[in-house]
Write a protein that holds these residues in place. Sequence first.
Motif: not given
Length: 920
Positions: A142-150
């Motif tokens: 699933a998408p990394s939390d890096l993208f969630q924080m972005m």
Amino acid sequence: MDLVWLLCIFVLFSGELSLGQSKPNADTVTIGAIFTFTTINGKVAQIAMKAAENDVNADPTFLGGHRLSISMHDSNFSGFLGIIGALQFMETDTVAIIGPQNSGTAHILSHLANELHVPMLSFTALDPMLSPLQYPYFVQTAPSDLFQMMAVADMISYYRWREVVTIYSDDDHSRNGITVLGDQLAERRCDIMYKAALPPDPTATESDVIAELNKIKLMEPRVIILHTYTKTGLLVFDVAKSLGMMESGYVWFATTWLSSVLDSNSSLSSKVADSIRGVLALRLHTPDSKRKADFSARWNSLSNGTIGLNPYGLYAYDTVWMIARAVKMFLDQGNNISFSNDAKLSNVGGGALNLEALSIFDGGKQLLTNVLQTNMNGLSGPIKFNPDRSLVHPSYDVINVLENGYRQIGYWSNYSGLSIVPPEELYAQPPNRSSSNQHLNSVIWPGGTSTKPRGWVFPKNGKQLSIGVPRRVSYRDFVEQVNGTDIAQGYCIDVFLAAIKLLPYAVPHKFILFGDGRKNPSYNELVNEIAADVFDGAVGDIAIVTNRTKIVDFTQPYIESGLVVVVAPVRNLNSSPWAFLRPFTPSMWAVTGVFFLIVGAVVWILEHRINDEFRGSPRKQVITSLWFSFSTMFFAHRENTVSTLGRMVLIIWLFVVLIINSSYTASLTSILTVQQLSSPIRGIDSLIISDSPIGFQVGSFAENYMVEELNIPKSRLISLDSPEDYASALKTGRVAAVVDEKPYIDLFLSNHCQFSIMGQEFTKSGWGFAFPRDSPLAIDMSTAMLTLSENGELQKIHDRWLSRKACGSQNSGAGSDQLHLQSFWGLFLICGVSCAIALVLYLFFVLRKFKEHSHQVSEPSSHGSSRSARLQTFLSFVDRKEDKSRSKSKRKRSQELMNKYGESNLSINGSNRLEIDVSG
């Protein structure tokens, strides 16, 4: 260290782990799954993975006769139990592991996976720090939390907030996510003011939460980001509601944990629903598809109505299919599932450790490669990995929690940023993440308001803002101390107080005077006090210069400023013997002289054939033309003009001469009668190249500017304390010039008219109020001062304090009284055009008369004459004087004869004599 922990655990539990564990059947492909099945995502994942297992096994030929088996292990919120489960799976020839659910456990188990070549796939352990370089056998599906924080950072930037507070569980997953969020916010010039760490979920207590929220309540930021898990997250909102932190003015962001709660619980208690109202949250975006709709329809029967489906259930289902497809490809490639002993473990001595039970999956590397080559359409959408092993097109839904459920207000994707259009519709278009292309629908914020909160307030701890004010000893109209008290007044103070009144909130403040009162303080030191947190701001005549903007934020300038040069007068210009030439510039003199000659030549051409005064010998004609032309300067020309065209040209030229004469007389009078200022200093350039001493005001930035930017030796600079010092130093010659800011000089010249500004302002800046970096008050104050400017209040304050007649503020540079060609080119253009038109008309009339003359004197033998002969004839005709009286008499006589004898009996012979035919 992580691997040592694993070995220690294995030593302690090696015997127990072996008991009851049997090798799987050769036709079974075993997959392990490690989750806490009492959590929302654990429950949903268990049901979805079981459904995927059944769907894979529904086609016996899919795996070439092999059967897929998923073995579930409940870690029960314990990283320790998660490690035990992983060791159990490694003993039983497991080809892959789904999980763990927690990122902290994933960091440890990844070392085990690296050693034994067992791929680990997780859709919940999304810690951005789980690097594929360090952990090659760990794959995030699933998408990394890096993208969630972005996505969170983009929303903060979209709403133009500058500072936030974060609350998180103090474990690897949440802590690392907040670290990445800080980096993303910094890229957008935003900042995390405070990080509130709570004990790891689910151990946080109400008292832990109360302690942190009470700290946050006293801080300025009202934008709070909650990155945690379900139990801790709902506890935080419950306590925040009781503390009044879910009211108007607050902003709450929650990461994907809250959307999982909303999706998986069809009906929340009224208490929970009330505590999360107005929150913004993210949810993993999964495009609509028929497969997704069919699976959603099956979900109720799969779960027996115990829990709702959320996006993590879709990713769980797809993860099983990713492994199944990779195994199918592995078998189709002719590989066999086999395991072998790890030589490293075999060489470890000591007792009954039973390390041989941990075997290496021989095809693990190939299976991992097959997983990373996945390219399929799953329930969660298209699944494909980028070269950096992140999923293509990560995206999220942005939701707004309402009283009865939630409302989707937009989307975020790393391709297009924030939009109200589903991301999959934008992938075919060029990426555009400019600020003008970012959009979200309206939001209902905490407290039920639709107005965007300001995002910050003054802290409720009773502290007033400490505003530094310079204690000036000169130019006190700007800022001054009132009769030895701590009260400040002046132009700058009134502007600040007027702007404060326009803010939509109260700003408690107190003025603190800065300086010893014996000389003007250093403004650089005053600004440094703000950066050092001694002052919360500074109000006064503070110039906005580059080195200061690096450490503080300034408001919009409320008055323009710039450095100028002031000099003392030297009256020596009137004694020049060539003063009569100074009214005109050289180019003006030259063009005027040329036009005198042009007009004289044009009038001579127009008058030569018909005016005896313009005829005679060539010498006489030249002298006459020059005399006529230049005598028009004094309107003393004796020659009369006869032709209509000549009179037209002369009238226009006399008008031009009138204007030039009047302007010359006025300028020369001003030069010879008005006292003029002159100085060897013409401006900053001549001041730099001279060796003369230069005065500056104590505390002004002018000193540093001249030394650092203009490279003027510091030995040439002399500090001056007051306007009286300026006047004395200039009069006595102690300084050749004073360099200071324009507002001060305007005030100085209003009382010292004998001095003047030389040259132009050589810097452009302004005065503003200073606040700490990233202070939202600087932005609001700028808006207020723009309002003051627009409604005229700023000008009224200026007039009240600074409205005086500045008698010497005009520039007195060389050549300021001279008349330039630019001021008269219109007159010369009109005169030139009229001369050209007159010449064209004159040529037309002369050619017509010459043609008539040629017909009268021509004979048959003359038709073949050369062109040069005709030209000579024409020039002779033009030079010949025209006898108008004779022509008129001849025409009159001809008319009488025609009336008497008839037109048919009259003819003209070759000698221009009239003949009468009386034969009839």
